[in-house]
Scaffold this motif. Structure first.
Motif, PDB file in Angstrom:
ATOM      1  N   UNK A 110       0.746  -1.158   0.160  1.00 43.85           N
ATOM      2  CA  UNK A 110       0.236  -0.016  -0.094  1.00 43.85           C
ATOM      3  C   UNK A 110       0.743   1.321  -0.068  1.00 43.85           C
ATOM      4  N   UNK A 111       0.391   2.510  -0.519  1.00 46.75           N
ATOM      5  CA  UNK A 111       1.013   3.769  -0.282  1.00 46.75           C
ATOM      6  C   UNK A 111      -0.020   4.700   0.052  1.00 46.75           C
ATOM      7  N   UNK A 112      -0.133   4.885   1.183  1.00 44.29           N
ATOM      8  CA  UNK A 112      -1.047   5.789   1.971  1.00 44.29           C
ATOM      9  C   UNK A 112      -0.555   7.435   1.610  1.00 44.29           C
ATOM     10  N   UNK A 113      -1.297   8.216   0.832  1.00 44.20           N
ATOM     11  CA  UNK A 113      -0.606   9.392   0.577  1.00 44.20           C
ATOM     12  C   UNK A 113      -1.780  10.367   1.077  1.00 44.20           C
ATOM     13  N   UNK A 114      -0.904  11.524   1.819  1.00 43.96           N
ATOM     14  CA  UNK A 114      -1.686  12.450   2.795  1.00 43.96           C
ATOM     15  C   UNK A 114      -1.176  13.723   2.143  1.00 43.96           C
ATOM     16  N   UNK A 115      -1.976  14.925   2.458  1.00 41.55           N
ATOM     17  CA  UNK A 115      -1.466  16.115   1.997  1.00 41.55           C
ATOM     18  C   UNK A 115      -1.038  16.373   0.562  1.00 41.55           C
TER      19      UNK A 115
END
Length: 124
Positions: A79-84
């Protein structure tokens, strides 16, 4: 091995997305897993990598503190959690598999295979 990325979409700056990559065909836990991206008119670039057991990771400088890579070996998922998210994060994102677990590769040529990408578009 087959790699299939998903979870991309169109979002606004500041929003979050979580990309997923499903792997099949090999013992998933024998490999380091990475994410790359390619923006229009630019070369494919490294984003993040996680070790075979998820114990170590490395990030490209521009995503440090915003993106988090993780994996679930039982599900054969990374997974790649991408915030902001920022407009400059707009790109096609690819997951990749690296059979050399002695290093956390950051070069495209370090990897055995890339999967199909998923488009991420961040509007300002």
């Amino acid at each position: 091995v087959q790699l299939q990325a998903s979870g991309g979409g169109l979002v606004q700056a500041g929003d979050s997305l979580r990309l997923s990559c499903a792997a099949s065909g090999r013992t998933f836990s024998n490999y380091n897993m990475g994410w790359f991206r390619q923006a229009p008119g630019k070369e494919r670039e490294f984003v993040a990598v996680t070790s075979w057991n998820g114990g170590s990771s490395k990030y490209e400088d521009s995503v440090k503190g915003r993106f988090t890579i993780s994996r679930d070996n039982r599900k054969k998922m990374v997974y790649l959690q991408m915030n902001s998210l920022k407009p400059e994060d707009t790109a096609v994102y690819y997951c990749a598999i690296d059979s050399n677990i002695s290093r956390l590769g950051v070069r495209l040529r370090d990897y055995d295979q890339l999967g199909q990408g998923t488009q991420v578009t961040v509007s300002s």
